[in-house]
Design a protein around this motif. Structure first.
Motif, PDB file in Angstrom:
ATOM      1  N   PRO A  27       2.701  -2.755   4.566  1.00 24.26           N
ATOM      2  CA  PRO A  27       1.410  -3.254   4.089  1.00 24.26           C
ATOM      3  C   PRO A  27       1.371  -3.471   2.581  1.00 24.26           C
ATOM      4  N   VAL A  28       0.946  -4.663   2.196  1.00 20.12           N
ATOM      5  CA  VAL A  28       0.779  -5.050   0.799  1.00 20.12           C
ATOM      6  C   VAL A  28      -0.648  -5.575   0.658  1.00 20.12           C
ATOM      7  N   VAL A  29      -1.462  -4.869  -0.128  1.00 26.44           N
ATOM      8  CA  VAL A  29      -2.858  -5.260  -0.323  1.00 26.44           C
ATOM      9  C   VAL A  29      -2.949  -6.067  -1.612  1.00 26.44           C
ATOM     10  N   LEU A  30      -3.473  -7.274  -1.493  1.00 28.59           N
ATOM     11  CA  LEU A  30      -3.564  -8.230  -2.598  1.00 28.59           C
ATOM     12  C   LEU A  30      -5.006  -8.255  -3.104  1.00 28.59           C
ATOM     13  N   LEU A  31      -5.214  -7.781  -4.322  1.00 27.62           N
ATOM     14  CA  LEU A  31      -6.558  -7.639  -4.875  1.00 27.62           C
ATOM     15  C   LEU A  31      -6.833  -8.743  -5.898  1.00 27.62           C
ATOM     16  N   HIS A  32      -7.830  -9.555  -5.625  1.00 26.38           N
ATOM     17  CA  HIS A  32      -8.188 -10.682  -6.487  1.00 26.38           C
ATOM     18  C   HIS A  32      -9.044 -10.229  -7.663  1.00 26.38           C
ATOM     19  N   GLY A  33      -9.248 -11.132  -8.589  1.00 26.94           N
ATOM     20  CA  GLY A  33     -10.081 -10.867  -9.753  1.00 26.94           C
ATOM     21  C   GLY A  33     -11.513 -11.326  -9.552  1.00 26.94           C
ATOM     22  N   LEU A  34     -12.239 -11.434 -10.671  1.00 24.56           N
ATOM     23  CA  LEU A  34     -13.649 -11.834 -10.648  1.00 24.56           C
ATOM     24  C   LEU A  34     -13.825 -13.273 -10.190  1.00 24.56           C
ATOM     25  N   VAL A  35     -14.935 -13.520  -9.529  1.00 22.09           N
ATOM     26  CA  VAL A  35     -15.348 -14.838  -9.048  1.00 22.09           C
ATOM     27  C   VAL A  35     -14.225 -15.527  -8.276  1.00 22.09           C
ATOM     28  N   ALA A  36     -13.617 -14.778  -7.396  1.00 19.53           N
ATOM     29  CA  ALA A  36     -12.560 -15.285  -6.517  1.00 19.53           C
ATOM     30  C   ALA A  36     -12.696 -14.563  -5.182  1.00 19.53           C
ATOM     31  N   ASN A  37     -11.822 -14.872  -4.263  1.00 20.99           N
ATOM     32  CA  ASN A  37     -11.754 -14.129  -3.008  1.00 20.99           C
ATOM     33  C   ASN A  37     -10.289 -14.060  -2.583  1.00 20.99           C
ATOM     34  N   GLY A  38     -10.041 -13.469  -1.433  1.00 17.24           N
ATOM     35  CA  GLY A  38      -8.674 -13.263  -0.977  1.00 17.24           C
ATOM     36  C   GLY A  38      -7.864 -14.529  -0.801  1.00 17.24           C
ATOM     37  N   LEU A  39      -8.533 -15.651  -0.664  1.00 18.51           N
ATOM     38  CA  LEU A  39      -7.821 -16.913  -0.477  1.00 18.51           C
ATOM     39  C   LEU A  39      -7.012 -17.307  -1.722  1.00 18.51           C
ATOM     40  N   VAL A  40      -7.322 -16.738  -2.860  1.00 18.29           N
ATOM     41  CA  VAL A  40      -6.579 -17.031  -4.084  1.00 18.29           C
ATOM     42  C   VAL A  40      -5.089 -16.698  -3.930  1.00 18.29           C
ATOM     43  N   ALA A  50       7.942 -17.298   3.404  1.00 19.21           N
ATOM     44  CA  ALA A  50       9.149 -18.135   3.449  1.00 19.21           C
ATOM     45  C   ALA A  50      10.381 -17.327   3.029  1.00 19.21           C
ATOM     46  N   ARG A  51      10.191 -16.453   2.092  1.00 19.88           N
ATOM     47  CA  ARG A  51      11.318 -15.687   1.554  1.00 19.88           C
ATOM     48  C   ARG A  51      11.661 -14.445   2.381  1.00 19.88           C
ATOM     49  N   LEU A  52      10.629 -13.759   2.891  1.00 20.18           N
ATOM     50  CA  LEU A  52      10.846 -12.479   3.577  1.00 20.18           C
ATOM     51  C   LEU A  52      10.654 -12.546   5.089  1.00 20.18           C
ATOM     52  N   GLY A  53      10.161 -13.654   5.581  1.00 19.50           N
ATOM     53  CA  GLY A  53      10.036 -13.846   7.026  1.00 19.50           C
ATOM     54  C   GLY A  53       9.209 -12.800   7.749  1.00 19.50           C
ATOM     55  N   GLY A  54       8.043 -12.451   7.208  1.00 18.26           N
ATOM     56  CA  GLY A  54       7.141 -11.531   7.895  1.00 18.26           C
ATOM     57  C   GLY A  54       7.504 -10.069   7.751  1.00 18.26           C
ATOM     58  N   ALA A  55       8.387  -9.716   6.824  1.00 16.65           N
ATOM     59  CA  ALA A  55       8.790  -8.321   6.636  1.00 16.65           C
ATOM     60  C   ALA A  55       7.684  -7.485   6.002  1.00 16.65           C
ATOM     61  N   ILE A  56       6.633  -8.157   5.513  1.00 17.09           N
ATOM     62  CA  ILE A  56       5.502  -7.437   4.949  1.00 17.09           C
ATOM     63  C   ILE A  56       4.218  -7.916   5.610  1.00 17.09           C
ATOM     64  N   ARG A  57       3.237  -7.052   5.586  1.00 18.53           N
ATOM     65  CA  ARG A  57       1.900  -7.366   6.098  1.00 18.53           C
ATOM     66  C   ARG A  57       1.004  -7.576   4.892  1.00 18.53           C
ATOM     67  N   CYS A  58       0.711  -8.814   4.580  1.00 21.46           N
ATOM     68  CA  CYS A  58      -0.148  -9.134   3.446  1.00 21.46           C
ATOM     69  C   CYS A  58      -1.605  -9.021   3.880  1.00 21.46           C
ATOM     70  N   ILE A  59      -2.374  -8.288   3.092  1.00 21.15           N
ATOM     71  CA  ILE A  59      -3.789  -8.066   3.379  1.00 21.15           C
ATOM     72  C   ILE A  59      -4.567  -8.494   2.145  1.00 21.15           C
ATOM     73  N   ALA A  60      -5.404  -9.501   2.288  1.00 23.51           N
ATOM     74  CA  ALA A  60      -6.154 -10.045   1.162  1.00 23.51           C
ATOM     75  C   ALA A  60      -7.656  -9.928   1.451  1.00 23.51           C
ATOM     76  N   PRO A  61      -8.277  -8.844   0.968  1.00 27.56           N
ATOM     77  CA  PRO A  61      -9.714  -8.687   1.201  1.00 27.56           C
ATOM     78  C   PRO A  61     -10.543  -9.553   0.258  1.00 27.56           C
ATOM     79  N   ASP A  62     -11.767  -9.815   0.657  1.00 27.61           N
ATOM     80  CA  ASP A  62     -12.745 -10.473  -0.206  1.00 27.61           C
ATOM     81  C   ASP A  62     -13.620  -9.373  -0.797  1.00 27.61           C
TER      82      ASP A  62
END
Length: 124
Positions: A27-40, A50-62
């Motif tokens: 699990p890798v949690v991706l935390l965005h900055g101000l006036v943005a959301n996880g889609l950033v 493309a590089r790791l082929g699903g070896a990590i679980r990316c989690i991007a909360p809003d």
């Protein structure tokens, strides 16, 4: 369609938070900055996939930082409050420990999570 286009709502103590996920590994949690959301993070996740082929679980909360829906009127927007939101998200997703990645204010949040909840952070 990019890898973070699908979004679901997760109920946390502060309210409902949108979450985008991709992959099944570490699990890798991706935390965005101000006036943005996880889609950033969409291009980052596409590149990692493309590089790791699903070896990590990316989690991007809003996070409740200005560009999220639904509104989270009860959210504590202090750094300790937002760090608690990240921990509540990990709990809701059944994740004991995660890698945290942040940009802008998200980097500040990640540092506070690491300082206040070190056992929950594998890497920063």
């Amino acid at each position: 369609m990019n890898t973070l286009s699908a979004r679901r709502i997760v109920q946390l103590p502060c309210g409902q938070v949108g979450v985008r996920e991709h992959g099944n590994g570490r699990p890798v949690v991706l935390l965005h900055g101000l006036v943005a959301n996880g889609l950033v993070w969409r291009h980052v996740v596409d590149g990692l996939d493309a590089r790791l082929g699903g070896a990590i679980r990316c989690i991007a909360p809003d996070l409740a930082l200005g560009s999220h829906t639904p509104a989270v009127p009860g959210a504590d927007l202090t750094l300790p409050g937002l760090a608690r939101t990240v921990i509540d998200l990990l709990d809701a997703l059944g994740i004991e420990e995660a890698v945290l990645v942040g940009n802008g204010y998200g980097g500040d949040i990640a540092q506070v999570v690491a300082a206040c909840y070190p056992r929950r952070v594998e890497a920063l």
